[in-house]
Design an enzyme around this catalytic site. Structure first.
Site, PDB file in Angstrom:
ATOM      1  N   SER A  13     -19.397  -4.214  56.978  1.00  0.00           N
ATOM      2  CA  SER A  13     -19.809  -3.350  57.585  1.00  0.00           C
ATOM      3  C   SER A  13     -19.131  -3.272  59.057  1.00  0.00           C
ATOM      4  O   SER A  13     -18.374  -4.395  59.111  1.00  0.00           O
ATOM      5  CB  SER A  13     -21.493  -3.609  58.760  1.00  0.00           C
ATOM      6  OG  SER A  13     -21.689  -2.987  59.612  1.00  0.00           O
ATOM      7  N   SER A  14     -18.769  -2.758  59.865  1.00  0.00           N
ATOM      8  CA  SER A  14     -18.570  -2.158  61.632  1.00  0.00           C
ATOM      9  C   SER A  14     -18.826  -2.141  62.689  1.00  0.00           C
ATOM     10  O   SER A  14     -18.723  -2.709  64.095  1.00  0.00           O
ATOM     11  CB  SER A  14     -17.527  -0.975  61.488  1.00  0.00           C
ATOM     12  OG  SER A  14     -16.504  -0.946  60.452  1.00  0.00           O
ATOM     13  N   GLY A  33     -20.840   5.061  65.118  1.00  0.00           N
ATOM     14  CA  GLY A  33     -19.608   5.624  65.150  1.00  0.00           C
ATOM     15  C   GLY A  33     -18.711   5.052  64.125  1.00  0.00           C
ATOM     16  O   GLY A  33     -17.624   5.523  63.748  1.00  0.00           O
ATOM     17  N   GLY A  34     -19.639   4.535  63.240  1.00  0.00           N
ATOM     18  CA  GLY A  34     -18.725   4.042  61.775  1.00  0.00           C
ATOM     19  C   GLY A  34     -17.190   3.325  62.082  1.00  0.00           C
ATOM     20  O   GLY A  34     -17.751   2.325  63.060  1.00  0.00           O
ATOM     21  N   ARG A  55     -28.406  -6.852  57.238  1.00  0.00           N
ATOM     22  CA  ARG A  55     -27.855  -6.493  56.413  1.00  0.00           C
ATOM     23  C   ARG A  55     -28.005  -5.401  54.635  1.00  0.00           C
ATOM     24  O   ARG A  55     -28.863  -6.822  54.195  1.00  0.00           O
ATOM     25  CB  ARG A  55     -26.498  -6.977  56.091  1.00  0.00           C
ATOM     26  CG  ARG A  55     -24.850  -5.595  55.614  1.00  0.00           C
ATOM     27  CD  ARG A  55     -25.321  -4.347  55.879  1.00  0.00           C
ATOM     28  NE  ARG A  55     -24.392  -3.630  55.862  1.00  0.00           N
ATOM     29  CZ  ARG A  55     -23.101  -2.159  56.321  1.00  0.00           C
ATOM     30  NH1 ARG A  55     -24.292  -1.213  56.720  1.00  0.00           N
ATOM     31  NH2 ARG A  55     -22.330  -1.697  55.083  1.00  0.00           N
ATOM     32  N   THR A  76     -25.037   5.721  63.280  1.00  0.00           N
ATOM     33  CA  THR A  76     -26.132   4.359  63.735  1.00  0.00           C
ATOM     34  C   THR A  76     -26.049   4.073  64.880  1.00  0.00           C
ATOM     35  O   THR A  76     -25.856   5.400  65.551  1.00  0.00           O
ATOM     36  CB  THR A  76     -24.750   3.468  63.556  1.00  0.00           C
ATOM     37  OG1 THR A  76     -24.009   3.639  62.090  1.00  0.00           O
ATOM     38  CG2 THR A  76     -25.033   1.879  64.006  1.00  0.00           C
ATOM     39  N   ASP A 103     -20.346   1.728  51.794  1.00  0.00           N
ATOM     40  CA  ASP A 103     -19.731   1.064  52.428  1.00  0.00           C
ATOM     41  C   ASP A 103     -19.344   0.089  51.707  1.00  0.00           C
ATOM     42  O   ASP A 103     -18.237  -0.430  52.278  1.00  0.00           O
ATOM     43  CB  ASP A 103     -20.338   0.247  53.840  1.00  0.00           C
ATOM     44  CG  ASP A 103     -20.750   1.121  54.202  1.00  0.00           C
ATOM     45  OD1 ASP A 103     -19.948   2.452  54.716  1.00  0.00           O
ATOM     46  OD2 ASP A 103     -21.881   0.254  55.835  1.00  0.00           O
TER      47      ASP A 103
END
Length: 576
Positions: free
Chosen positions: A461-462, A482-483, A108, A397, A437
């Site tokens: 993050s997701s 997909g966020g 990340r 993503t 984010d």
């Protein structure tokens, strides 16, 4: 837990930002249904045929799942630049079949060392408009994916590092055929900064016109970059000319100069994290594993499924309003916890054990009514004085799932955040805008927000890469872009696999459902008038909308590995 005997479990925003994160539509470019693939030896499912072919070519040479993942990601930077790339970050789950060991890798992005909680505040201390925060150098975090991939390769690679770069170098030099999806996204100008960033504009808008589907697009600058990285390793990205060019591009961005410096690149470290895992029992017993903080995806998905574990879900079909109602209620409760507690665990004490405690989740599940939507759920109480926050997380993503002939598996989700990232381009690749984010506002009503900006911190993050085990063997590998809806895309698909016995293609092709502790989203185009009406009768606020997931998954079946790709994007699945 079977695998956890090997790995012990260790341990916002403004109204405008909230509106933006929940209202920005995902870019829908049509459906492209493909057949599922089967293979007894190995399987690759990823977001673009060029990337899949690059990965498969590594497996044919005797490469590992990690080798294949690196080759695929390098290719995606070229052919799917809107979604991910070496200018961004990633999370990877890796299963080592010989050692029976599951590991997770954190690549990340981090905030620059000069970043402060006021990064996205104006001169009056008010949060910037979301669109003003996104575009330009201010939103660029230190890219982490190459450091992460090199770390994984040193531990699990079988081929030479430089061999992994060959397919993409050749295609970048000769040129690739622009796909209809890429062309449409450029033409739509889904990122308003793309045309106004000089380097990116000249690449995506040659002669002032957007690139067209079917045209040939070369990227000689990227090919040169890859040649350097192939010979010198990832260190050449974080120190030297490439690092200098990245820092200069960020600092000189005409939209919003950023803080990233060469020293930030030189100091970046990828990290190994402990995966989060739970046992899940339906008709059979499974172990579901995903990524822990700084991703919120794994814990949130595991919470949703464990809350549903005690219900007799097979009383109704998978796509029945009553099933979807229960799912969305569990999602509400899990998202309430996510929004308050989850952030970078190197900076914030994330109560992982509390959040995944079986008794806690059983008590939370008692809040689910069979007949009425609960409305906005509140987070559980663990003695924290943090304020709930919602960050603005975009759906652009990518995800890949890989199983190699040796039994190793990779589930990797990577991103540059908004479509085309910050639109700042250097050395042939786009740089991320992942710093958005973070919560744009560091505190609310005197309470700190867990996911506030801090120097060297990783934004929440997701991304939810998942590997499922059954009988001590890999059962499924799955994930999606997909966020913040990634969590619901993956969670609902897992429900189909584990509770209803559906195969990978069936859950990927099924309509998408989402609730992020707000309205319930149901996917357009699936004759869902009855579903909408039934949910509204239960008190749901329902929106019918395009929901462009990109689930790529692999499932162990009696016929071998089944691979499937999401028809909402342009991916494929190919076996060896």
């Amino acid at each position: 837990m079977r695998l956890l005997t090997l790995i012990p479990l260790l341990f916002a925003s403004t109204a405008f930002a909230d509106k933006a994160s929940r209202a920005v539509p995902e870019a829908f470019t049509g459906l492209n249904y493909t057949k599922a693939s089967f293979s007894e030896k190995a399987m690759v499912s990823a977001a673009n045929p060029h990337a899949v072919n690059a990965a498969v070519s590594m497996l044919k040479k005797g490469g590992s799942a990690v080798d294949a993942a690196i080759a695929a990601q390098l290719m995606l930077t070229l052919v799917e630049p809107q979604s991910s790339g070496i200018g961004g970050g990633a999370f990877m789950l890796h299963y080592n079949a010989d050692a029976k060991l599951l590991e997770s890798y954190d690549g990340r992005e981090t905030a620059p060392s000069k970043a402060t909680p006021s990064l996205f505040l104006d001169s009056n201390g008010k949060p910037l408009r979301w669109i003003d925060a996104v575009v330009g150098g201010r939103s660029v975090g230190v890219p982490g994916i190459l450091k992460m991939l090199e770390m994984a390769h040193k531990e699990h690679g079988k081929l030479e590092w430089k061999a992994l770069f060959e397919p993409t170098i050749k295609l970048a030099q000769s040129g690739f055929v622009v796909s209809p999806r890429l062309a449409k996204l450029v033409q739509m100008e889904m990122n308003p900064g793309l045309r106004h960033s000089e380097t990116a504009s000249s690449y995506f808008f040659p002669n002032g016109e957007p690139i067209k589907a079917g045209s040939i697009l070369k990227n000689l600058a990227y090919a040169e970059t890859l040649q350097v990285l192939a010979e010198k390793g990832a260190s050449a990205f974080y120190k030297g000319d490439i690092a200098k060019n990245i820092a200069q591009a960020v600092q000189s961005s005409n939209a919003a100069p950023g803080l990233l410096r060469e020293v930030d690149l030189a100091n970046y470290q990828a990290k190994k994290r402990v995966p989060v895992c739970v046992e899940y029992k339906s008709a059979e017993s499974y172990e579901i594993c995903s990524m822990g903080p700084p991703s919120s995806g794994g814990i949130t998905v595991l919470q949703i499924l464990k809350m549903l574990e005690g219900f007799d879900l097979n009383e109704f079909p998978y796509e029945h309003p009553n099933t979807i109602h229960k799912y969305t209620q569990a999602a509400r409760l899990a998202f309430a916890d996510r929004d308050k507690y989850m952030a970078d665990s190197d900076f914030i004490d994330v109560p992982i054990q509390n959040l995944l405690d079986t008794n806690y989740l059983k008590e939370r599940a008692k809040l689910i009514s069979n007949s009425r939507d609960m409305g906005k759920a509140s987070a559980g109480v663990f003695g924290s004085d943090l304020h709930e926050n919602v960050s603005v997380e975009q759906p652009n993503t990518t995800h890949m799932s890989i199983v190699d002939p040796f039994g190793n598996a990779v589930s990797m989700t990577s991103s540059i955040e908004m479509g085309f990232g910050s639109t700042v381009m250097a050395n042939g690749f786009l740089l991320n805008n992942q710093l958005t984010d973070f919560s744009l506002k560091p505190e609310v009503d005197g309470k700190l927000v867990a996911n506030r900006v801090e120097a060297n911190k990783r934004p929440r993050s997701s991304m939810t890469p998942v590997i499922i085990f059954k009988d001590d063997k890999v059962f499924a590998v799955i994930g999606s872009p997909g966020g913040s809806r990634i969590i619901n895309y993956v969670g609902y698909a897992l429900l189909g696999l584990l509770e209803y016995g559906l195969d990978m293609k069936q859950v990927i092709d099924a309509p998408r459902i989402s609730n992020r502790n707000g309205y319930t989203s149901i996917e357009a185009g699936y004759n869902n008038d009855r579903l909408k009406a039934e949910l509204e009768r239960k008190g749901h606020k329902v929106r019918v909308m395009n929901m462009t997931s990109g689930i790529h998954g692999i499932l162990r079946t009696d016929k071998g590995w089944q691979g499937a790709a999401d028809p909402r994007r342009e991916g494929t699945a190919v076996g060896l």
